[in-house]
Design a protein around this motif. Structure first.
Motif, short mmCIF file in Angstrom:
data_model
loop_
_atom_site.label_atom_id
_atom_site.label_comp_id
_atom_site.label_asym_id
_atom_site.label_seq_id
_atom_site.Cartn_x
_atom_site.Cartn_y
_atom_site.Cartn_z
N UNK A 47 0.82 -1.23 0.00
CA UNK A 47 0.00 0.00 0.00
C UNK A 47 0.85 1.27 0.00
N UNK A 48 2.14 1.15 0.26
CA UNK A 48 2.97 2.35 0.24
C UNK A 48 4.44 2.01 0.39
N UNK A 49 5.26 2.85 -0.24
CA UNK A 49 6.72 2.69 -0.17
C UNK A 49 7.29 3.92 0.51
N UNK A 50 8.16 3.70 1.50
CA UNK A 50 8.86 4.82 2.14
C UNK A 50 10.34 4.67 1.81
N UNK A 51 10.91 5.73 1.28
CA UNK A 51 12.30 5.67 0.80
C UNK A 51 13.21 6.53 1.67
N UNK A 52 14.31 5.93 2.12
CA UNK A 52 15.35 6.74 2.79
C UNK A 52 16.39 7.11 1.73
N UNK A 53 16.58 8.41 1.55
CA UNK A 53 17.51 8.87 0.52
C UNK A 53 18.40 9.98 1.07
N UNK A 54 19.52 10.17 0.40
CA UNK A 54 20.35 11.33 0.76
C UNK A 54 19.64 12.57 0.23
N UNK A 55 19.53 13.62 1.06
CA UNK A 55 18.77 14.80 0.61
C UNK A 55 19.22 15.31 -0.77
N UNK A 56 20.52 15.27 -1.02
CA UNK A 56 21.02 15.82 -2.30
C UNK A 56 20.66 14.92 -3.48
N UNK A 57 20.30 13.66 -3.22
CA UNK A 57 19.94 12.75 -4.31
C UNK A 57 18.44 12.70 -4.56
N UNK A 58 17.69 13.34 -3.67
CA UNK A 58 16.23 13.24 -3.77
C UNK A 58 15.68 13.77 -5.11
N UNK A 77 12.46 9.83 3.68
CA UNK A 77 13.13 10.18 4.94
C UNK A 77 14.59 10.44 4.59
N UNK A 78 15.24 11.27 5.40
CA UNK A 78 16.66 11.53 5.16
C UNK A 78 17.48 10.33 5.62
N UNK A 79 18.33 9.82 4.75
CA UNK A 79 19.18 8.69 5.11
C UNK A 79 20.18 9.10 6.18
N UNK A 80 20.60 8.13 7.00
CA UNK A 80 21.58 8.40 8.05
C UNK A 80 22.95 7.87 7.68
N UNK A 81 23.89 7.99 8.62
CA UNK A 81 25.27 7.55 8.35
C UNK A 81 25.37 6.04 8.31
N UNK A 82 24.43 5.34 8.94
CA UNK A 82 24.39 3.87 8.92
C UNK A 82 23.02 3.45 8.40
N UNK A 83 22.98 2.25 7.83
CA UNK A 83 21.72 1.74 7.28
C UNK A 83 20.61 1.75 8.35
N UNK A 84 20.95 1.32 9.57
CA UNK A 84 19.93 1.28 10.64
C UNK A 84 19.31 2.65 10.88
N UNK A 85 20.12 3.70 10.79
CA UNK A 85 19.58 5.05 11.02
C UNK A 85 18.67 5.46 9.86
N UNK A 86 19.00 4.99 8.66
CA UNK A 86 18.14 5.30 7.50
C UNK A 86 16.77 4.64 7.69
N UNK A 87 16.77 3.39 8.15
CA UNK A 87 15.50 2.69 8.37
C UNK A 87 14.73 3.35 9.52
N UNK A 88 15.46 3.72 10.59
CA UNK A 88 14.81 4.37 11.74
C UNK A 88 14.11 5.65 11.29
#
Ligand code: C5P
Length: 231
Positions: A47-58, A77-88
């Motif tokens: 029903x929906x996709x949420x994407x973590x991306x680097x702001x400059x790549x959006x 969502x803004x991606x973080x320095x680690x994958x876990x932070x991107x998912x969070x």
């Protein structure tokens, strides 16, 4: 059963050596990221996709979504320095309940039947992850000298998607944050709460596009999928 999927896409692609986000590399005519998104675009239960991306790549990712007709992205969502932070960041910003999947943007070859099985298992038991059995002999050798040959029938190579009921995943992320714990996948966060995680048998071709050899393999897999679709 319906679900939402969170797709971390904010990596650097260092191991690919492309000098930019490997998800922009193409397989066939399309970027790797688009191939992955198309799987969920086509799945009616998503029903929906949420994407973590680097702001400059959006902006360039938004261009690709428009160009390739991807309509299910409900949030960035803004991606973080680690994958876990991107998912969070995805979880915090855009997901509120139901069954939630996490899937690497770099795994474009996930099969529909594996997604279906993950969703129904997570709905029943709260947590389910995709994996395959090792084909090779497995040795335990922490410093490069074999200490033990491990019974490979007891081992699994873990992939994504990983599927959870929202409450289980939210609690696991809250606890990881409180404990400053960094895992290599979402399952680890759930495991440390003592919640059982079931494994759903996946396929060997659900490879993560990580190094340049994977791209060669990816081109072949893509051709095979296209032939399957034509049948
Ligand atoms: O680097 P690796 O291939 O293991 O990353 C798995 C997925 O997580 C990729 O789709 C990548 O874009 C994403 N990722 C992320 N944020 C990071 C690191 C990786 O969203 N900081």
């Amino acid at each position: 059963m319906d679900y939402t999927v969170m797709i971390p896409a904010a990596g650097s692609g260092r191991r690919m050596g492309a000098g930019y986000n490997k998800l922009f590399l193409t397989l066939g005519e399309k970027p790797i990221l688009v191939h992955t998104l198309e799987v969920f675009e086509k799945d009616r239960a998503c029903t929906g996709i949420v994407l973590a991306v680097k702001p400059e790549e959006r902006p360039s990712i938004q261009d690709d979504l428009n160009r390739f007709g991807i309509t299910k992205v409900i949030g960035f969502a803004d991606g973080g320095s680690e994958r876990q932070y991107s998912v969070a960041a995805c979880l915090k910003a855009h997901v509120t309940g139901g069954i939630v999947l996490v899937h690497d943007a770099a795994r474009p070859f996930i099969r529909q039947f594996v997604i279906d099985e993950l969703v129904s298992t997570a709905a029943k038991f709260g947590a389910a992850i995709a994996g395959v059995k090792p084909k090779d002999t497995m040795k335990f050798a922490p410093v490069g000298i074999v200490e033990e040959t491990v019974d490979r029938d007891k081992l699994w190579i873990i992939q994504t998607p990983q599927a959870f009921s929202f409450d289980v995943l939210k609690e696991a992320f809250n606890k990881a944050k409180a404990d400053d714990f960094l895992g290599t996948d979402e399952s680890m966060l759930v495991e440390r709460m003592g919640h059982p995680v079931r494994i759903v048998e996946s396929t060997y071709d659900n490879v993560k596009m990580t190094t340049t050899e994977d791209l060669v393999f990816g081109e072949i897999l893509l051709q095979r999928r296209q032939q399957e679709d034509e049948k």
